[in-house]
Scaffold this motif. Sequence first.
Motif, PDB file in Angstrom:
ATOM      1  N   PHE A  89      26.362  -7.669  -2.938  1.00 60.91           N
ATOM      2  CA  PHE A  89      26.303  -6.685  -1.862  1.00 60.91           C
ATOM      3  C   PHE A  89      26.379  -7.364  -0.502  1.00 60.91           C
ATOM      4  O   PHE A  89      27.086  -6.892   0.401  1.00 60.91           O
ATOM      5  N   CYS A  90      25.660  -8.484  -0.331  1.00 54.39           N
ATOM      6  CA  CYS A  90      25.751  -9.226   0.926  1.00 54.39           C
ATOM      7  C   CYS A  90      27.184  -9.671   1.195  1.00 54.39           C
ATOM      8  O   CYS A  90      27.684  -9.569   2.324  1.00 54.39           O
ATOM      9  N   TRP A  91      27.861 -10.146   0.156  1.00 57.01           N
ATOM     10  CA  TRP A  91      29.240 -10.596   0.306  1.00 57.01           C
ATOM     11  C   TRP A  91      30.146  -9.429   0.717  1.00 57.01           C
ATOM     12  O   TRP A  91      30.988  -9.559   1.606  1.00 57.01           O
ATOM     13  N   VAL A  92      29.976  -8.289   0.042  1.00 55.76           N
ATOM     14  CA  VAL A  92      30.809  -7.125   0.363  1.00 55.76           C
ATOM     15  C   VAL A  92      30.580  -6.681   1.805  1.00 55.76           C
ATOM     16  O   VAL A  92      31.540  -6.358   2.535  1.00 55.76           O
ATOM     17  N   VAL A  93      29.318  -6.649   2.235  1.00 55.78           N
ATOM     18  CA  VAL A  93      29.026  -6.222   3.601  1.00 55.78           C
ATOM     19  C   VAL A  93      29.660  -7.165   4.612  1.00 55.78           C
ATOM     20  O   VAL A  93      30.314  -6.743   5.575  1.00 55.78           O
ATOM     21  N   PHE A  94      29.514  -8.489   4.388  1.00 54.96           N
ATOM     22  CA  PHE A  94      30.091  -9.454   5.313  1.00 54.96           C
ATOM     23  C   PHE A  94      31.612  -9.370   5.329  1.00 54.96           C
ATOM     24  O   PHE A  94      32.240  -9.476   6.379  1.00 54.96           O
ATOM     25  N   ALA A  95      32.214  -9.188   4.158  1.00 57.60           N
ATOM     26  CA  ALA A  95      33.680  -9.219   4.067  1.00 57.60           C
ATOM     27  C   ALA A  95      34.334  -7.929   4.532  1.00 57.60           C
ATOM     28  O   ALA A  95      35.416  -7.963   5.131  1.00 57.60           O
ATOM     29  N   THR A 118      15.421 -16.077   0.425  1.00 60.21           N
ATOM     30  CA  THR A 118      16.727 -16.286   1.061  1.00 60.21           C
ATOM     31  C   THR A 118      17.598 -15.052   0.915  1.00 60.21           C
ATOM     32  O   THR A 118      18.255 -14.607   1.872  1.00 60.21           O
ATOM     33  N   LEU A 119      17.614 -14.480  -0.298  1.00 66.68           N
ATOM     34  CA  LEU A 119      18.400 -13.253  -0.499  1.00 66.68           C
ATOM     35  C   LEU A 119      17.871 -12.115   0.362  1.00 66.68           C
ATOM     36  O   LEU A 119      18.650 -11.317   0.906  1.00 66.68           O
ATOM     37  N   ALA A 120      16.549 -12.024   0.490  1.00 63.91           N
ATOM     38  CA  ALA A 120      15.974 -10.971   1.326  1.00 63.91           C
ATOM     39  C   ALA A 120      16.387 -11.141   2.783  1.00 63.91           C
ATOM     40  O   ALA A 120      16.731 -10.172   3.469  1.00 63.91           O
ATOM     41  N   VAL A 121      16.382 -12.405   3.266  1.00 63.63           N
ATOM     42  CA  VAL A 121      16.786 -12.660   4.649  1.00 63.63           C
ATOM     43  C   VAL A 121      18.264 -12.330   4.844  1.00 63.63           C
ATOM     44  O   VAL A 121      18.654 -11.685   5.829  1.00 63.63           O
ATOM     45  N   LEU A 122      19.114 -12.778   3.893  1.00 62.24           N
ATOM     46  CA  LEU A 122      20.543 -12.484   3.994  1.00 62.24           C
ATOM     47  C   LEU A 122      20.794 -10.977   3.945  1.00 62.24           C
ATOM     48  O   LEU A 122      21.592 -10.434   4.720  1.00 62.24           O
ATOM     49  N   LEU A 123      20.120 -10.324   3.014  1.00 57.27           N
ATOM     50  CA  LEU A 123      20.281  -8.880   2.892  1.00 57.27           C
ATOM     51  C   LEU A 123      19.796  -8.173   4.156  1.00 57.27           C
ATOM     52  O   LEU A 123      20.429  -7.229   4.639  1.00 57.27           O
ATOM     53  N   GLY A 124      18.667  -8.647   4.704  1.00 53.57           N
ATOM     54  CA  GLY A 124      18.176  -8.052   5.929  1.00 53.57           C
ATOM     55  C   GLY A 124      19.114  -8.267   7.099  1.00 53.57           C
ATOM     56  O   GLY A 124      19.366  -7.360   7.897  1.00 53.57           O
ATOM     57  N   PHE A 125      19.686  -9.471   7.196  1.00 53.95           N
ATOM     58  CA  PHE A 125      20.579  -9.780   8.315  1.00 53.95           C
ATOM     59  C   PHE A 125      21.867  -8.964   8.248  1.00 53.95           C
ATOM     60  O   PHE A 125      22.244  -8.298   9.211  1.00 53.95           O
ATOM     61  N   CYS A 126      22.536  -9.020   7.076  1.00 56.45           N
ATOM     62  CA  CYS A 126      23.811  -8.310   6.977  1.00 56.45           C
ATOM     63  C   CYS A 126      23.591  -6.793   7.014  1.00 56.45           C
ATOM     64  O   CYS A 126      24.401  -6.050   7.585  1.00 56.45           O
ATOM     65  N   GLY A 127      22.483  -6.316   6.431  1.00 55.74           N
ATOM     66  CA  GLY A 127      22.197  -4.890   6.487  1.00 55.74           C
ATOM     67  C   GLY A 127      21.910  -4.415   7.896  1.00 55.74           C
ATOM     68  O   GLY A 127      22.364  -3.346   8.316  1.00 55.74           O
ATOM     69  N   ALA A 128      21.163  -5.225   8.656  1.00 56.34           N
ATOM     70  CA  ALA A 128      20.872  -4.854  10.039  1.00 56.34           C
ATOM     71  C   ALA A 128      22.145  -4.834  10.887  1.00 56.34           C
ATOM     72  O   ALA A 128      22.350  -3.940  11.705  1.00 56.34           O
TER      73      ALA A 128
END
Length: 745
Positions: free
Chosen positions: A173-179, A347-357
Amino acid sequence: MVCCAEEGDAENVMVHPVRSTDSTSSQRMEEILSQLNALAARVEMLERRAEGEPVSMLGGMKEVETIKGMDLNIQPISSMAPMKTQGSTEFETDTSVASDITSQRSPQRRTLTQDLSRAGTSLSEVGRGRSSQLLYESFWDATVVLGMGDLGMATTFLVTIGIMVSVCAQSLFCWVVFAAFLSPDAKYDPAFLTDWRLLVGHGVKGYDANSGSSLISRACRGKPFDREWWADALLNEIDDYLTPLLSDMMTVGFVLSSMAVAIWLAYIAKELQRVGCLMANVARIPRGASFISNEASGGRNSSFHRSASASSLDTLSSGNTRLVRTFRTITLRRTSVLLFVFTIRATLAVLLGFCGALWLCRTRDIENIIQNGVSLVFVLEIDELFFELFAPRHASRFITSIARVETQARKPWVENAFSVLQFAAFFVVVALFVIEEVYENNLSAQRVRDTMCKGNQDFIIESHATVGPIFLTDTIPFVDGNLDNKMLPGMKPLLREVAENYNPAEAKDWMWRTTMEGRGEVAVKHTPTVNDFNAWLSMDQFQVADHSTYGFGNWFGNTCFDQGRDFWEGDWLWSTAMALTGATDCPSAEAFCGRKEFPLVRMLCPQTCRCTSADSGQFLSNGCRLGCRDEASFMNSSCHDIRVNEPERKEAWDYYWSLFYSNNKGHWQEDHELMVFAKNGSMGDCEIITREAWMINEFCFHFHNAWVARRPLTAFCPETCGCLQEERPVSPISTSLGPWCPSTC
């Protein structure tokens, strides 16, 4: 106390009752066990009350009375003194219940009493040792006890698969959001929108003939049906986002995005806090063989059993009895693995929080802001969802029975300071996202709206495709659709009434007739085919006036005399003239004879509107039939320029110049000498058109087209215009129809 090693090779040992061969002893033992169970229930009830849980006092009081009535040296419930242990209120049970038994009973009974005393002490310790839950039903938390207790190979495999699925789902999900979701949106590209507005929005191909407006005017001022679909979607999205809420800057989109970001980051902070708690608890466990202690916790009617094996997950026999497990020691290897897994989780929580925000900050569709926020929470909690669906039930019971490692309670001011620091950190992170992303997103939306709609919208501009020079012309502002711009003012109400009352059965002989309240007799031309319909619509105002017949019958009359309602098309044309001007006959229509937009009035009233004579003073050519020039009286005028002592010609001369001024106001400069001449009463003669060479070519020849539509001054100035020359001048302008020299010349 039950103990289990990591591999399950240590035997669970639990306190159990000692059997007596004496029936009296057995009976006495059962009575004592019953009272101990009541005592344990009372302890649990008081603990619940201390924790704020609702309890029933009725059952508790009955148990207290039962205990008081026993022939045992057991202190009443009231004698239990509360004591503070490790920051929580616990109750210490007085275990002197065995003292009198030891002094008064036989050795066998003393042994039994000692065992029961130890059982009561153990139960009291269980009551004191009730700790808060450490692990929750999620695959991430399950890693702490992976491979322990009754979690055999199958359960361990399922939990491992669940952890991998959770990691993959959140990472993907993080990858999809970033891409896909964080890249710049092409439809908000200012450079593209600037070029689109110039080359398309103000282009001649986007001009709307119905409304007379440019494409960009329709896009910015129109309603959804007036816009192109993508312009409608873009501008609606931006308009909703930029709707002022508290101020022009505090818009609906800005406030909603900020709230969504704050709520989402709160979920992330909660997740990180959870990870921090787990890491701290694991780090505090002493090193050694992974060892979990099992303690019985229960209420009334609890009993004690010897476990079948060290890995048993069965609860005690009572429905209220449960096992509370606590890590006593843990291996260094397990600690290292768990800390590594917790680091991945954080780390996943931080990445998810960053890309989600970022995703929430850059979303401009206010409906999608809420939907995206809900989707993010779903992704964050996907491991809990999958655990609830697919994890074995016994694994769930085992995981939720693990209690956290209690530590010395911190002082209240320390707790307060820690909470303040947490809030400050949370506020700073949210503020950074709002300032750096939400604010910039708001400004970007404003820039797009300004690029699309700011400034002058009401013109079209083009460069010649092969030669290059630029052409530009003004258009009409697009207001409320401008749909009635496709027809003359006043026609829309008549059009609506005709459409509402039309009955095909009433149409005959190419005409539909009816009577309408307030309008009288109304007639509408009824064409037999669509081709005839289009042929009529394709005729311009000059063709309509000069081609009076089409197929069967006259279309608009074909005479040079004033016409009333008594001819075949009379009701049709006069009902239209009435809708346009309010006039019902030629005398009442005379005031409209000099207005260029009413050629129908000059068609119906050529005599009243001075169309039947070359020197009558009519300035306009549209509506005055060309066929009237064939009348003998049309060119019967003097063959000399106008003189002061000719009042009739002077009146017609003044009328001509008054119409010249009224119909050119706004098109010609007010300080132009011809406009000044006309405005000041045309006090002069034909010399006015000799001041510049172009004027003779303009005013000595007849222009019968939409651009000029002007009758010449030849009948007033035959000498100046060259009517006395043997070879009369020829107009250098191809659109003119030649001179109107009097027949007397």
